[in-house]
Scaffold this motif. Sequence first.
Motif, mmCIF file in Angstrom:
data_model
loop_
_atom_site.group_PDB
_atom_site.id
_atom_site.type_symbol
_atom_site.label_atom_id
_atom_site.label_comp_id
_atom_site.label_asym_id
_atom_site.label_seq_id
_atom_site.Cartn_x
_atom_site.Cartn_y
_atom_site.Cartn_z
ATOM 1 N N VAL A 249 0.837 -1.206 0.000
ATOM 2 C CA VAL A 249 0.000 0.000 0.000
ATOM 3 C C VAL A 249 0.869 1.252 0.000
ATOM 4 C CG1 VAL A 249 -1.629 1.347 1.376
ATOM 5 C CG2 VAL A 249 -1.982 -1.106 1.087
ATOM 6 N N ALA A 250 1.926 1.254 0.804
ATOM 7 C CA ALA A 250 2.824 2.413 0.848
ATOM 8 C C ALA A 250 3.455 2.658 -0.513
ATOM 9 C CB ALA A 250 3.902 2.202 1.907
ATOM 10 N N ASP A 251 3.870 1.593 -1.183
ATOM 11 C CA ASP A 251 4.474 1.741 -2.511
ATOM 12 C C ASP A 251 3.466 2.289 -3.516
ATOM 13 O OD1 ASP A 251 6.836 0.848 -1.552
ATOM 14 O OD2 ASP A 251 6.924 -0.996 -2.716
ATOM 15 N N CYS A 252 2.241 1.811 -3.451
ATOM 16 C CA CYS A 252 1.219 2.292 -4.387
ATOM 17 C C CYS A 252 0.928 3.779 -4.176
ATOM 18 C CB CYS A 252 -0.066 1.473 -4.224
ATOM 19 S SG CYS A 252 0.048 -0.213 -4.862
ATOM 20 N N LEU A 253 0.849 4.208 -2.925
ATOM 21 C CA LEU A 253 0.588 5.619 -2.634
ATOM 22 C C LEU A 253 1.747 6.498 -3.101
ATOM 23 C CD1 LEU A 253 -0.984 5.343 0.941
ATOM 24 C CD2 LEU A 253 -2.170 5.789 -1.215
ATOM 25 N N LEU A 254 2.970 6.059 -2.844
ATOM 26 C CA LEU A 254 4.139 6.826 -3.278
ATOM 27 C C LEU A 254 4.245 6.857 -4.797
ATOM 28 C CD1 LEU A 254 6.739 5.573 -0.649
ATOM 29 C CD2 LEU A 254 5.825 7.889 -0.840
ATOM 30 N N LEU A 255 3.916 5.732 -5.436
ATOM 31 C CA LEU A 255 3.955 5.675 -6.894
ATOM 32 C C LEU A 255 2.946 6.645 -7.496
ATOM 33 C CD1 LEU A 255 5.019 4.295 -9.488
ATOM 34 C CD2 LEU A 255 3.196 2.591 -9.201
#
Length: 270
Positions: A249-255
């Motif tokens: 989830v963190a990666d998706c938000l940062l992406l």
Amino acid sequence: MRDDANPLPPPPRSYGAVNWLGAWTLFMKEVRRFLKVYFQTIMAPVVTTLLFLAVFSLALGPVAAEVGGVPFIQFLAPGLIMMAMVQNAFANTSSSLIIAKVQGNIIDMLMPPLSGIEMTLAVALGGVARGLAVGCAVTAAMVVFVPMQASAPGLIVYHAVMGSLMLSLLGMLGGIWADKFDHMAAVTNFIVTPLSFLSGTFYSIERLPENLHAFALANPFFYMIDGFRAGFIGHGDAPAAVGVAVVAVADCLLLAATWRMLATGYKLKG
């Protein structure tokens, strides 16, 4: 009838739905950038991480109790490896963008026919490549001094890749936002370093007071380090499924945030 003295320009090149060639070229530019100075970008982190290991071994080795059912040094080693990986993934993307902005050659990345998501993935994966290269080099050096075995290889690979991607994207956000090197140093000193050191790299969060324990559980850095460590020692402080989900989830938000900044030219287009 065509006038040979004034030939028509060639037709525009078709790239299809995805400009694979352009994205690959930008990715390789980022990879070659850190390989060009591999002694600084890959070998130096190995020495730094081994120094951390030596200091903790000499200071705490004789008196440190087992942590998580394993000797303290075996508990510490995976955290040090992950910390080296993510710090270098962050450094790769943040330095690439801030230097390009300061030198005024950011236009070289913005002018080619690349979409926002293509630029985001190409630059971010360049940071991931450096993080993984550092991780492999540090692990190879560390196994000489610390007995290590892969209890869950899938967890190791997942958190190595996704953790490096997380800091690579965070480095891009910082590089896009920063106007000068002082701004970038502020991101490193007040965001990346505190979250890294308070993520359970050097200790089990089970030993923390209640308020700090709650902070650790809200820190996405904790989950990538805990999951990576669990891949080596067989268990972690948080459920593996929770860690996998939080990092994703963190990666998706940062992406999404990075893609939006690049697509709109935030602080990139004058």
